[in-house]
Design an enzyme around this catalytic site. Sequence first.
Site, PDB file in Angstrom:
ATOM      1  N   ARG A  35     -10.080  -2.193  10.576  1.00 49.56           N
ATOM      2  CA  ARG A  35      -9.575  -0.928  11.109  1.00 49.56           C
ATOM      3  C   ARG A  35      -9.938  -0.805  12.583  1.00 49.56           C
ATOM      4  O   ARG A  35     -10.887  -1.424  13.067  1.00 49.56           O
ATOM      5  CB  ARG A  35     -10.193   0.247  10.355  1.00 49.56           C
ATOM      6  CG  ARG A  35      -9.610   0.460   8.989  1.00 49.56           C
ATOM      7  CD  ARG A  35     -10.304   1.659   8.375  1.00 49.56           C
ATOM      8  NE  ARG A  35      -9.637   2.140   7.209  1.00 49.56           N
ATOM      9  CZ  ARG A  35     -10.203   2.195   6.003  1.00 49.56           C
ATOM     10  NH1 ARG A  35     -11.422   1.771   5.820  1.00 49.56           N
ATOM     11  NH2 ARG A  35      -9.517   2.669   4.989  1.00 49.56           N
ATOM     12  N   VAL A  36      -9.222   0.087  13.243  1.00 48.67           N
ATOM     13  CA  VAL A  36      -9.402   0.146  14.690  1.00 48.67           C
ATOM     14  C   VAL A  36     -10.812   0.605  15.077  1.00 48.67           C
ATOM     15  O   VAL A  36     -11.431   0.034  15.969  1.00 48.67           O
ATOM     16  CB  VAL A  36      -8.288   0.996  15.348  1.00 48.67           C
ATOM     17  CG1 VAL A  36      -8.355   2.471  14.963  1.00 48.67           C
ATOM     18  CG2 VAL A  36      -8.324   0.826  16.839  1.00 48.67           C
ATOM     19  N   ARG A  57      -2.969   7.614  16.888  1.00 51.20           N
ATOM     20  CA  ARG A  57      -3.580   7.959  15.606  1.00 51.20           C
ATOM     21  C   ARG A  57      -4.440   9.203  15.842  1.00 51.20           C
ATOM     22  O   ARG A  57      -4.824   9.515  16.974  1.00 51.20           O
ATOM     23  CB  ARG A  57      -4.477   6.838  15.070  1.00 51.20           C
ATOM     24  CG  ARG A  57      -3.761   5.549  14.697  1.00 51.20           C
ATOM     25  CD  ARG A  57      -2.836   5.706  13.502  1.00 51.20           C
ATOM     26  NE  ARG A  57      -2.280   4.411  13.079  1.00 51.20           N
ATOM     27  CZ  ARG A  57      -1.173   3.864  13.590  1.00 51.20           C
ATOM     28  NH1 ARG A  57      -0.501   4.478  14.542  1.00 51.20           N
ATOM     29  NH2 ARG A  57      -0.737   2.703  13.122  1.00 51.20           N
ATOM     30  N   PHE A 107     -13.328  -1.870  17.033  1.00 45.99           N
ATOM     31  CA  PHE A 107     -13.736  -1.510  18.404  1.00 45.99           C
ATOM     32  C   PHE A 107     -15.259  -1.315  18.488  1.00 45.99           C
ATOM     33  O   PHE A 107     -15.891  -1.746  19.451  1.00 45.99           O
ATOM     34  CB  PHE A 107     -13.023  -0.241  18.869  1.00 45.99           C
ATOM     35  CG  PHE A 107     -11.570  -0.431  19.259  1.00 45.99           C
ATOM     36  CD1 PHE A 107     -10.971  -1.679  19.245  1.00 45.99           C
ATOM     37  CD2 PHE A 107     -10.795   0.669  19.654  1.00 45.99           C
ATOM     38  CE1 PHE A 107      -9.629  -1.848  19.607  1.00 45.99           C
ATOM     39  CE2 PHE A 107      -9.466   0.510  20.028  1.00 45.99           C
ATOM     40  CZ  PHE A 107      -8.872  -0.734  19.988  1.00 45.99           C
ATOM     41  N   TYR A 157       0.841  -1.208   0.000  1.00 41.27           N
ATOM     42  CA  TYR A 157       0.000   0.000   0.000  1.00 41.27           C
ATOM     43  C   TYR A 157       0.874   1.255   0.000  1.00 41.27           C
ATOM     44  O   TYR A 157       0.687   2.153  -0.824  1.00 41.27           O
ATOM     45  CB  TYR A 157      -0.898  -0.021   1.231  1.00 41.27           C
ATOM     46  CG  TYR A 157      -1.900   1.110   1.316  1.00 41.27           C
ATOM     47  CD1 TYR A 157      -2.913   1.243   0.386  1.00 41.27           C
ATOM     48  CD2 TYR A 157      -1.838   2.026   2.364  1.00 41.27           C
ATOM     49  CE1 TYR A 157      -3.845   2.274   0.486  1.00 41.27           C
ATOM     50  CE2 TYR A 157      -2.773   3.049   2.472  1.00 41.27           C
ATOM     51  CZ  TYR A 157      -3.768   3.171   1.529  1.00 41.27           C
ATOM     52  OH  TYR A 157      -4.692   4.189   1.631  1.00 41.27           O
ATOM     53  N   ASP A 158       1.829   1.293   0.933  1.00 42.92           N
ATOM     54  CA  ASP A 158       2.633   2.510   1.090  1.00 42.92           C
ATOM     55  C   ASP A 158       3.362   2.861  -0.206  1.00 42.92           C
ATOM     56  O   ASP A 158       3.337   4.011  -0.657  1.00 42.92           O
ATOM     57  CB  ASP A 158       3.677   2.332   2.196  1.00 42.92           C
ATOM     58  CG  ASP A 158       3.070   2.052   3.559  1.00 42.92           C
ATOM     59  OD1 ASP A 158       1.851   1.806   3.633  1.00 42.92           O
ATOM     60  OD2 ASP A 158       3.809   2.071   4.560  1.00 42.92           O
ATOM     61  N   ASN A 217      -6.288   8.806   9.074  1.00 40.96           N
ATOM     62  CA  ASN A 217      -7.373   7.909   9.539  1.00 40.96           C
ATOM     63  C   ASN A 217      -8.728   8.622   9.571  1.00 40.96           C
ATOM     64  O   ASN A 217      -8.875   9.631  10.264  1.00 40.96           O
ATOM     65  CB  ASN A 217      -7.052   7.380  10.935  1.00 40.96           C
ATOM     66  CG  ASN A 217      -5.792   6.539  10.957  1.00 40.96           C
ATOM     67  OD1 ASN A 217      -4.725   7.053  10.642  1.00 40.96           O
ATOM     68  ND2 ASN A 217      -5.899   5.286  11.313  1.00 40.96           N
TER      69      ASN A 217
HETATM   70  N1  UDP Z   1      -5.486  -1.557  16.169  1.00 42.33           N
HETATM   71  C1  UDP Z   1      -5.782  -2.152  17.392  1.00 42.33           C
HETATM   72  N2  UDP Z   1      -6.813  -3.051  17.434  1.00 42.33           N
HETATM   73  C2  UDP Z   1      -7.570  -3.370  16.357  1.00 42.33           C
HETATM   74  C3  UDP Z   1      -7.276  -2.740  15.106  1.00 42.33           C
HETATM   75  C4  UDP Z   1      -6.222  -1.849  15.056  1.00 42.33           C
HETATM   76  O1  UDP Z   1      -5.116  -1.892  18.411  1.00 42.33           O
HETATM   77  O2  UDP Z   1      -8.491  -4.176  16.494  1.00 42.33           O
HETATM   78  C5  UDP Z   1      -4.383  -0.575  16.112  1.00 42.33           C
HETATM   79  C6  UDP Z   1      -3.348  -0.828  15.032  1.00 42.33           C
HETATM   80  O3  UDP Z   1      -2.342  -1.690  15.516  1.00 42.33           O
HETATM   81  C7  UDP Z   1      -2.854   0.582  14.762  1.00 42.33           C
HETATM   82  C8  UDP Z   1      -4.081   1.458  14.992  1.00 42.33           C
HETATM   83  O4  UDP Z   1      -4.964   0.679  15.798  1.00 42.33           O
HETATM   84  O5  UDP Z   1      -1.851   0.942  15.674  1.00 42.33           O
HETATM   85  C9  UDP Z   1      -4.791   1.903  13.729  1.00 42.33           C
HETATM   86  O6  UDP Z   1      -5.011   0.760  12.949  1.00 42.33           O
HETATM   87  P1  UDP Z   1      -5.869   0.758  11.623  1.00 42.33           P
HETATM   88  O7  UDP Z   1      -5.873  -0.648  11.113  1.00 42.33           O
HETATM   89  O8  UDP Z   1      -7.181   1.391  11.865  1.00 42.33           O
HETATM   90  O9  UDP Z   1      -5.112   1.699  10.575  1.00 42.33           O
HETATM   91  P2  UDP Z   1      -3.621   2.262  10.381  1.00 42.33           P
HETATM   92  O10 UDP Z   1      -3.647   3.603  10.990  1.00 42.33           O
HETATM   93  O11 UDP Z   1      -2.635   1.348  11.074  1.00 42.33           O
HETATM   94  O12 UDP Z   1      -3.435   2.260   8.919  1.00 42.33           O
END
Ligand code: UDP
Length: 319
Positions: free
Chosen positions: A188-189, A213, A193, A147-148, A176
């Site tokens: 995604r986080v 983030r 969540f 991706y990056d 984000n």
């Molecule tokens: N993350 C987490 N639990 C989850 C999903 C993501 O702790 O169930 C963390 C992940 O390791 C990262 C941050 O949340 O540090 C954001 O993750 P995301 O996948 O949303 O996107 P990113 O910003 O990494 O592209």
Amino acid sequence: MNKLRALVTGGAGFLGSHLCDALLGEGWSVVVVDNLLTGRAANLAHLQNDSRFELINKDICEPFDPGKVDFVFHFASPASPVDYMMHGIPTLKVGSLGTFHALDVAHKYGAKYLVSSTSECYGDPLEHPQKETYWGNVNSIGPRSVYDEAKRFTEAVTMAYHRYHKVDTRIVRIFNTYGPRLQLNDGRVISNFMKQALRSEPLTVYGTGNQTRSFCYVSDEVDGFLRLAKSSEHLPVNIGNPNEFTILECAQQVIKATGSKSKIAYEPLPQDDPKQRRPDITKARQLLGWEPKIQLEEGLRLSLDYFKNAVADKSTATR
Ligand code: UDP
């Protein structure tokens, strides 16, 4: 009445579909080209009876011609870490071949062009907060590189078409973003969540949860896209909310917004997970007069009904 026609590649995705709504709201006609790899036709279902709207199911990695357009918004790409790691090669192809084809459409019709880039261009950043002038710290062979590096290449092709073919280009670096239509199962986080909190399951915090983030609500993000589209800035512009949270703080906010009794469960930190991320938005403020208006607590509240419905919907709640 505005008779202008816009192409939105990836218009069935989370951000693309909100962008379509905003463009139609401003009087544009919109044609979406999307292969529905990670996007969903359901995100556009409410537009199917609008005569100004058209969805073409096609992979932009093959050359394509949607007819005359006045603006190309190139938003096609898997974008969540789970999605782009599952679809690594399509992600590299859409960032490279797909970007050439989107730019070829803009060049052919003399259309303006805006491409979605990403804070991932900064990798695991050594400069904090991140300004557009920072060149980044990206592992070119790590799991996120599909991706990056695809997005860094996207930016390079875009600047080349600007320099060599005089295409009127813009590059937005998106941080984000969350809100309704964020896919429940994209890993995604915020989606994880919200889903876990609404199911009274533990919230899975990766690592210590001290990584940070900065979360932007979708309506603020799309407002930034439209302002940049109307500007004549060719160099990248960060659009994101500079309010920074640790992932643990984010978990607490979700528990509060949902009124859940969920606890935290710690899981291993994925490889190359950026330790910190926060946009410097001085450029967007000065150039576009843009500023996010909705902070995380309110944005989570505004997203709650969507996530409740998504969790209840058996067709989306499979993972
Ligand atoms: N993350 C987490 N639990 C989850 C999903 C993501 O702790 O169930 C963390 C992940 O390791 C990262 C941050 O949340 O540090 C954001 O993750 P995301 O996948 O949303 O996107 P990113 O910003 O990494 O592209």
